[in-house]
Scaffold this motif. Structure first.
Motif, short mmCIF file in Angstrom:
data_model
loop_
_atom_site.label_atom_id
_atom_site.label_comp_id
_atom_site.label_asym_id
_atom_site.label_seq_id
_atom_site.Cartn_x
_atom_site.Cartn_y
_atom_site.Cartn_z
N ARG A 597 0.83 -1.20 0.00
CA ARG A 597 0.00 0.00 0.00
C ARG A 597 0.87 1.26 0.00
NH1 ARG A 597 -2.50 -2.58 5.19
NH2 ARG A 597 -0.28 -3.11 5.14
N VAL A 609 -1.33 11.99 -10.51
CA VAL A 609 -1.20 10.54 -10.46
C VAL A 609 -0.33 10.14 -11.65
CG1 VAL A 609 -2.40 8.34 -10.61
CG2 VAL A 609 -3.42 10.22 -9.31
N ARG A 612 -1.16 4.21 -14.09
CA ARG A 612 -2.55 3.75 -14.25
C ARG A 612 -2.68 2.34 -13.70
NH1 ARG A 612 -3.35 4.59 -20.59
NH2 ARG A 612 -1.33 3.52 -20.49
N PRO A 613 -3.88 1.96 -13.27
CA PRO A 613 -4.06 0.57 -12.83
C PRO A 613 -3.61 -0.39 -13.93
CG PRO A 613 -5.97 1.87 -12.23
CD PRO A 613 -5.11 2.76 -13.10
N LEU A 623 4.51 7.44 -7.84
CA LEU A 623 3.15 7.06 -8.20
C LEU A 623 2.16 8.22 -8.09
CD1 LEU A 623 2.81 3.54 -6.53
CD2 LEU A 623 3.54 4.11 -8.84
N LEU A 624 2.30 9.03 -7.06
CA LEU A 624 1.41 10.17 -6.86
C LEU A 624 2.21 11.36 -6.37
CD1 LEU A 624 -0.08 7.48 -5.18
CD2 LEU A 624 -2.03 8.96 -5.68
N VAL A 643 0.31 -2.00 -10.25
CA VAL A 643 -0.72 -1.19 -9.60
C VAL A 643 -2.08 -1.86 -9.81
CG1 VAL A 643 -1.84 1.06 -9.49
CG2 VAL A 643 0.61 0.92 -10.00
N GLU A 645 -4.92 -0.74 -8.01
CA GLU A 645 -5.94 0.30 -7.97
C GLU A 645 -5.36 1.58 -7.36
OE1 GLU A 645 -9.11 0.02 -5.07
OE2 GLU A 645 -8.06 -1.63 -4.03
N PHE A 646 -5.96 2.70 -7.75
CA PHE A 646 -5.72 3.99 -7.09
C PHE A 646 -7.01 4.36 -6.35
CE2 PHE A 646 -2.35 4.56 -10.31
CZ PHE A 646 -1.32 5.00 -9.48
N ARG A 647 -6.86 4.78 -5.12
CA ARG A 647 -8.02 5.17 -4.33
C ARG A 647 -8.15 6.70 -4.18
NH1 ARG A 647 -7.90 0.59 0.54
NH2 ARG A 647 -7.87 -1.22 -0.86
N GLN A 649 -7.63 10.51 -6.71
CA GLN A 649 -7.39 11.12 -8.01
C GLN A 649 -7.02 12.59 -7.81
OE1 GLN A 649 -7.25 9.43 -10.86
NE2 GLN A 649 -7.74 7.56 -9.70
N ALA A 661 -2.93 4.02 -2.99
CA ALA A 661 -2.71 3.08 -4.09
C ALA A 661 -2.39 1.72 -3.51
CB ALA A 661 -1.57 3.55 -4.98
#
Length: 666
Positions: A597, A609, A612-613, A623-624, A643, A645-647, A649, A661
């Motif tokens: 995580r 971001v 991408r997933p 990553l961010l 990756v 998922e991103f939680r 944006q 993420a």
């Protein structure tokens, strides 16, 4: 002499002109835009008039509005400062047509310098050395190619009506000439409305040396010595000094004579600057005449003891020059740097915002501050983001450099990011210390002036922790002293708690990197653990802004400046800015290297971001990007993986320790 003048400018130059005018008993009229209603030049002037909206085109570039204010206020003359309308010949004509005095050169002189090609031809005819090249009106590709071959390579293509580094190309072979020419012409057409170019020999490793000139209406023309401005980034000066460490007495005499000759060639009056380019062998060539006072004029004032604004006012009022050439003084060495609200690590991106804290050195015979802002003012997005000019003087160059390092160490700027740390690294660099820099050095070696891994210092991190702990202990002792039972063991400020021997956790941010510390001790003796590294701190003494202690047995001294969000440290050579952030326990006790995580280290807003997933990412890959406490934090992958998922944006506000993420195995 005038009784009242209007200053058609803003910021530090307007404040600078006001100081001299007030000393001479001249009343001043300021003008201001919507964005500058509370600016310092508005507060310092005897009266201030509103002239329009925040954009320069709606205010400071409105000649009609400025002239109307001048008439209504009863001003007798207009000082244009530098920038905006200062080199606008049409404005100078309009001022005189309105029956006012323009405190600067005549419009005819400005127009002679308006075209690089025309100025070069004029100087060549007057006997001023110019770079070999071509300035003709025949702009056909065949003629320009033929002339390029005659001049030889490398050569430079320049927009004839350009400036600011636009419309310029260096060409090193005939094969590359036509593509470079076409590119330069397109840029010149877009930027200046005309695509005429000139060609000139490109001087390798040049130095930029300029001569301050002054002329009156009675035939007197002299120079006030030179300034060297070779430390430049993208053609913008970042370090200016006088005298030049490069010039010999013979070369100084020759350049001064050439500058006076250049001023006389265009019937110059008032203050101006003749700029030369100088090759490593000492051959110098005319570049241009800046028909105004220069930003870096304070170094000339510091080494001559003269007030150039006073000279401008006296010459504009019809008085002769106060000195002849033989009587122009030269004393000691002066250096100027400019403090900007900008982020050197983000490509010198200009900044804006409130100056929540602004501490600058106390002015003295050795230190001068020219600024248009004070603590609490706002650096706006509409104008140049300069905070202040810092100028120092001493008997010689080494002592002046030492003065400047000391002065910069005293600067504290909280709010928008600043270039102070960049300037400090610049002053320690061998190219500056040895005076071996050329105009392209910074652009070629910019990474040498940026933060590096060597800036990480366990002692400095420990010193920051100790300073924060000492502040906590002082606050706790003060609270205990006010309590009904000040001798209670619970009032002892040693961090002791049931179950552990006074362990205290701290979390700091340095340049976006989170640093977690475990501290033990109190009263001047501490153990600061960072990962597997341990610093034993003993004999801590915090006196005013100075912290001294022994770090693993070695004594060191730091200048400490506490802020609401953290602490600044300076050891005399380097500075560290550390933000204190909340300590959050990680659930599950996972090893960071195996965690799947990416979490928010503190509350903030996601601004970017970077993946991408489904993307495969490497350990340490960004990553961010998160914005928190006015800093951008880079959040990186804790391990190799994919990756899932991103939680969050861009634009989302997130809480501390929230999962942003999630990674899965490849």
């Amino acid at each position: 002499m005038f009784n009242k003048i209007l200053i058609a400018n803003r910021g530090e130059i307007a404040c600078r002109v006001i100081r001299t005018a007030r000393r001479l008993g001249i009343r001043t009229v300021a003008v201001y835009s919507d964005a500058d209603a509370d600016a310092q030049h508005v507060r310092l002037a005897d009266e201030a008039w509103h002239i329009g909206g925040p954009q320069p085109a709606d205010s400071y570039l409105r000649a009609d509005a400025i002239l109307q204010v001048a008439k209504q206020s009863g001003a007798q003359a207009i000082h244009p400062g530098y920038g905006f309308l200062s080199e606008n010949a049409d404005f100078a004509d309009a001022v005189e047509a309105a029956g006012l005095v323009f405190i600067g050169p005549k419009a005819a002189s400005m127009r002679k310098m308006g075209s690089k090609a025309g100025a070069k031809e004029l100087m060549q005819a007057a006997g001023v050395p110019v770079v070999p090249g071509y300035t003709g009106e025949d702009q056909s590709p065949n003629t320009l190619s033929r002339e390029a071959a005659r001049i030889g390579f490398p050569l430079m293509i320049k927009a004839a009506h350009g400036g600011g580094g636009k419309g310029m190309r260096v060409v090193r072979s005939l094969d590359a000439f036509i593509p470079s020419l076409e590119s330069c012409q397109r840029e010149a057409k877009s930027a200046f409305g005309r695509d005429r170019v000139l060609l000139e020999r490109y001087i390798e490793s040049p130095r930029h040396i300029e001569i301050q000139v002054f002329a009156d209406a009675h035939g007197g023309t002299i120079h006030l010595n030179e300034r060297e401005c070779s430390a430049q980034r993208r053609y913008q000066k970042v370090f200016e000094e006088s005298p030049s460490p490069f010039l010999t007495p013979e070369l100084r005499q020759a350049m001064g004579d050439a500058a006076v000759l250049a001023a006389r060639a265009i019937d110059y009056q008032n203050a101006g600057t003749v700029e030369f380019i100088v090759d490593p062998a000492g051959h110098f060539f005319f570049m241009e005449i800046n028909t105004r006072l220069q930003v870096e004029h304070p170094v000339t004032e510091m080494t001559t003891g003269l007030d150039l604004v006073e000279w401008q006012l006296r010459v504009a009022a019809g008085e002769p020059l106060p000195l002849v050439q033989a009587d122009v003084p030269r004393q000691g060495h002066a250096i100027e740097v400019r403090l900007y609200a900008e982020d050197p690590e983000a490509g010198f991106l200009p900044g804006s915002g409130t100056l929540e804290r602004l501490e600058l050195p106390e002015p003295s015979a050795h230190v001068r501050i020219d600024s248009g802002v004070v603590e609490g003012d706002t650096v706006t997005i509409f104008y140049d983001p300069m905070i202040a000019k810092l100028i120092v003087w001493d008997l010689d160059r080494p002592r002046a450099l030492a003065r400047l390092r000391e002065a910069l160490a005293q600067c504290v700027i909280d709010g928008p990011k600043s270039n102070v740390a960049f300037l400090e690294r610049l002053l320690r660099h061998s190219s500056i210390v040895d005076a071996s820099i050329d105009t392209g050095y910074l652009d070629r070696h910019l990474d040498e002036f940026m933060p590096s891994a060597s800036d990480d210092d366990d002692d400095a991190i420990a010193a920051a922790a100790v300073a924060l702990l000492s502040a906590q202990e002082d606050a706790q002792r003060a609270q205990a002293a006010r309590s009904p039972d000040p001798t209670s063991p619970w009032a002892i400020a040693d961090g002791w708690r049931l179950g552990h021997a006074g362990n205290r956790r701290l979390a700091l941010l340095q340049g976006g990197e989170r640093i977690e510390l475990l501290a033990q001790g109190s009263g001047g003796h501490y153990r600061i653990a960072r990962d597997s590294r341990l610093v034993e701190v003993a004999g801590v003494r915090l006196t005013g802004r100075w912290l001294s202690a022994r770090f693993n047995g070695t004594g060191r001294r730091f200048q400490v400046s506490s802020r609401a969000s953290g602490i600044d440290l300076h050891d005399g050579e380097r500075r560290w800015r550390l933000l204190q952030v909340p300590v959050y326990q990680r659930d599950g006790g996972d090893d960071g290297a195996s965690d799947h995580r990416v979490r928010a280290p503190m509350p903030g807003r996601i601004v970017a971001v970077r993946a991408r997933p489904g993307d495969r990412v490497d350990n340490g890959q960004e990553l961010l990007v998160m914005e928190a406490m006015k800093m951008e934090l880079s959040l990186k992958a804790p391990r190799d993986g994919v990756v899932s998922e991103f939680r969050a944006q861009p634009g989302d506000f997130v809480e501390a320790d929230s999962v942003l993420a999630v990674l899965e195995d490849d």
